[in-house]
Design a protein around this motif. Sequence first.
Motif, PDB file in Angstrom:
ATOM      1  N   GLN A   3      49.757  14.042  37.748  1.00  0.00           N
ATOM      2  CA  GLN A   3      49.038  14.047  36.532  1.00  0.00           C
ATOM      3  C   GLN A   3      48.113  15.222  36.118  1.00  0.00           C
ATOM      4  OE1 GLN A   3      49.536  11.421  38.834  1.00  0.00           O
ATOM      5  NE2 GLN A   3      51.317  11.021  36.979  1.00  0.00           N
ATOM      6  N   LEU A   4      47.609  16.091  35.590  1.00  0.00           N
ATOM      7  CA  LEU A   4      46.826  17.167  35.286  1.00  0.00           C
ATOM      8  C   LEU A   4      45.448  16.741  34.692  1.00  0.00           C
ATOM      9  CD1 LEU A   4      49.633  19.432  34.785  1.00  0.00           C
ATOM     10  CD2 LEU A   4      48.106  18.678  37.090  1.00  0.00           C
ATOM     11  N   TYR A  32      55.405  23.797  43.379  1.00  0.00           N
ATOM     12  CA  TYR A  32      55.356  23.637  41.711  1.00  0.00           C
ATOM     13  C   TYR A  32      55.280  24.650  41.823  1.00  0.00           C
ATOM     14  CZ  TYR A  32      57.108  19.100  40.584  1.00  0.00           C
ATOM     15  OH  TYR A  32      57.994  17.932  40.262  1.00  0.00           O
ATOM     16  N   ALA A  33      55.033  25.067  40.152  1.00  0.00           N
ATOM     17  CA  ALA A  33      53.935  26.473  40.367  1.00  0.00           C
ATOM     18  C   ALA A  33      53.158  25.466  38.563  1.00  0.00           C
ATOM     19  CB  ALA A  33      54.851  27.595  39.307  1.00  0.00           C
ATOM     20  N   LEU A  34      52.438  26.248  39.042  1.00  0.00           N
ATOM     21  CA  LEU A  34      50.507  25.475  38.796  1.00  0.00           C
ATOM     22  C   LEU A  34      50.782  26.634  37.372  1.00  0.00           C
ATOM     23  CD1 LEU A  34      49.544  23.231  38.478  1.00  0.00           C
ATOM     24  CD2 LEU A  34      50.463  23.784  40.873  1.00  0.00           C
ATOM     25  N   ALA A  35      50.298  26.618  35.962  1.00  0.00           N
ATOM     26  CA  ALA A  35      49.945  27.199  35.591  1.00  0.00           C
ATOM     27  C   ALA A  35      48.372  27.091  34.019  1.00  0.00           C
ATOM     28  CB  ALA A  35      50.999  27.510  34.196  1.00  0.00           C
ATOM     29  N   TRP A  36      48.297  28.326  33.136  1.00  0.00           N
ATOM     30  CA  TRP A  36      47.470  27.676  31.855  1.00  0.00           C
ATOM     31  C   TRP A  36      48.112  28.674  31.081  1.00  0.00           C
ATOM     32  CZ3 TRP A  36      43.064  25.068  32.630  1.00  0.00           C
ATOM     33  CH2 TRP A  36      42.558  24.873  33.622  1.00  0.00           C
ATOM     34  N   LEU A  37      48.578  27.579  29.739  1.00  0.00           N
ATOM     35  CA  LEU A  37      48.659  28.121  28.507  1.00  0.00           C
ATOM     36  C   LEU A  37      47.358  27.622  27.507  1.00  0.00           C
ATOM     37  CD1 LEU A  37      51.050  26.757  30.047  1.00  0.00           C
ATOM     38  CD2 LEU A  37      52.580  27.735  28.774  1.00  0.00           C
ATOM     39  N   ARG A  38      47.801  28.479  26.837  1.00  0.00           N
ATOM     40  CA  ARG A  38      46.919  28.058  25.471  1.00  0.00           C
ATOM     41  C   ARG A  38      47.904  28.271  24.098  1.00  0.00           C
ATOM     42  NH1 ARG A  38      43.730  34.655  25.697  1.00  0.00           N
ATOM     43  NH2 ARG A  38      45.414  35.497  24.754  1.00  0.00           N
ATOM     44  N   ALA A  98      52.288  22.171  35.436  1.00  0.00           N
ATOM     45  CA  ALA A  98      53.001  22.148  36.292  1.00  0.00           C
ATOM     46  C   ALA A  98      54.077  21.910  36.094  1.00  0.00           C
ATOM     47  CB  ALA A  98      52.711  21.289  37.153  1.00  0.00           C
ATOM     48  N   GLY A  99      55.224  22.840  37.015  1.00  0.00           N
ATOM     49  CA  GLY A  99      56.989  22.687  36.581  1.00  0.00           C
ATOM     50  C   GLY A  99      57.277  23.748  37.709  1.00  0.00           C
ATOM     51  N   ARG A 100      59.035  23.693  37.691  1.00  0.00           N
ATOM     52  CA  ARG A 100      59.322  24.391  38.448  1.00  0.00           C
ATOM     53  C   ARG A 100      61.078  26.035  37.648  1.00  0.00           C
ATOM     54  NH1 ARG A 100      60.935  19.480  43.268  1.00  0.00           N
ATOM     55  NH2 ARG A 100      61.937  18.211  41.505  1.00  0.00           N
ATOM     56  N   GLU A 107      57.708  26.547  29.094  1.00  0.00           N
ATOM     57  CA  GLU A 107      58.539  25.897  29.780  1.00  0.00           C
ATOM     58  C   GLU A 107      58.000  25.101  31.671  1.00  0.00           C
ATOM     59  OE1 GLU A 107      62.599  28.381  28.303  1.00  0.00           O
ATOM     60  OE2 GLU A 107      62.389  27.754  30.306  1.00  0.00           O
ATOM     61  N   TYR A 108      57.070  24.322  31.227  1.00  0.00           N
ATOM     62  CA  TYR A 108      56.162  23.556  32.474  1.00  0.00           C
ATOM     63  C   TYR A 108      56.903  21.874  31.815  1.00  0.00           C
ATOM     64  CZ  TYR A 108      54.361  27.550  34.025  1.00  0.00           C
ATOM     65  OH  TYR A 108      54.348  28.513  34.799  1.00  0.00           O
ATOM     66  N   ASP A 109      56.799  21.380  32.622  1.00  0.00           N
ATOM     67  CA  ASP A 109      57.188  20.042  32.688  1.00  0.00           C
ATOM     68  C   ASP A 109      56.309  18.777  32.939  1.00  0.00           C
ATOM     69  OD1 ASP A 109      59.987  20.560  35.434  1.00  0.00           O
ATOM     70  OD2 ASP A 109      59.839  20.159  33.393  1.00  0.00           O
ATOM     71  N   TYR A 110      55.048  19.227  33.044  1.00  0.00           N
ATOM     72  CA  TYR A 110      53.792  18.159  32.958  1.00  0.00           C
ATOM     73  C   TYR A 110      52.680  18.863  32.354  1.00  0.00           C
ATOM     74  CZ  TYR A 110      56.795  15.513  36.849  1.00  0.00           C
ATOM     75  OH  TYR A 110      58.028  15.339  37.111  1.00  0.00           O
ATOM     76  N   TRP A 111      52.141  18.480  31.381  1.00  0.00           N
ATOM     77  CA  TRP A 111      50.712  18.625  30.722  1.00  0.00           C
ATOM     78  C   TRP A 111      49.727  18.045  31.477  1.00  0.00           C
ATOM     79  CZ3 TRP A 111      51.580  23.222  28.124  1.00  0.00           C
ATOM     80  CH2 TRP A 111      53.033  24.000  27.997  1.00  0.00           C
ATOM     81  N   GLY A 112      48.706  18.728  31.225  1.00  0.00           N
ATOM     82  CA  GLY A 112      47.514  18.282  30.988  1.00  0.00           C
ATOM     83  C   GLY A 112      46.891  18.127  29.599  1.00  0.00           C
ATOM     84  N   GLN A 113      45.825  17.580  29.381  1.00  0.00           N
ATOM     85  CA  GLN A 113      45.117  17.116  27.904  1.00  0.00           C
ATOM     86  C   GLN A 113      44.576  18.294  27.392  1.00  0.00           C
ATOM     87  OE1 GLN A 113      43.194  16.176  30.887  1.00  0.00           O
ATOM     88  NE2 GLN A 113      41.159  17.137  29.688  1.00  0.00           N
TER      89      GLN A 113
END
Length: 121
Positions: A3-4, A32-38, A98-100, A107-113
């Motif tokens: 959860q993010l 995992y890698a934690l990332a910021w996307l926009r 977050a993703g691997r 290409e990430y598996d989990y996303w925040g809102q």
Amino acid sequence: QVQLVESGGGLVQAGGSLRLSCAASGRDISGYALAWLRQAPGKEREFVAAIRWGAGSTNYADSVKGRFTISRDSAKRTVYLQMVSLKPEDTAVYYCAAGRRRVASTEYDYWGQGTQVTVSS
């Protein structure tokens, strides 16, 4: 599951600064890698920056290199995005993910809102 929860968005003038935070909970994220996307209105979601949680190595999109810095606090399980010299074209909803898989991608598996960042000219 991971959860993010993001925080720290807002309205800022061009040339200003903001710091985004993303708190992670749930399963172990050391692999995992934690990332910021926009995602800006009318545009596709794009990669901004990522950090490999275990190694601490980072990747940046060319458009933000030298202006944005991604970092992590392992004890708090929180990733940050420090943004300086903001431009109107940085206006977007910023997502923590977050993703691997491929780090410098969407290409990430989990996303925040998401959290809105608006840069006025």
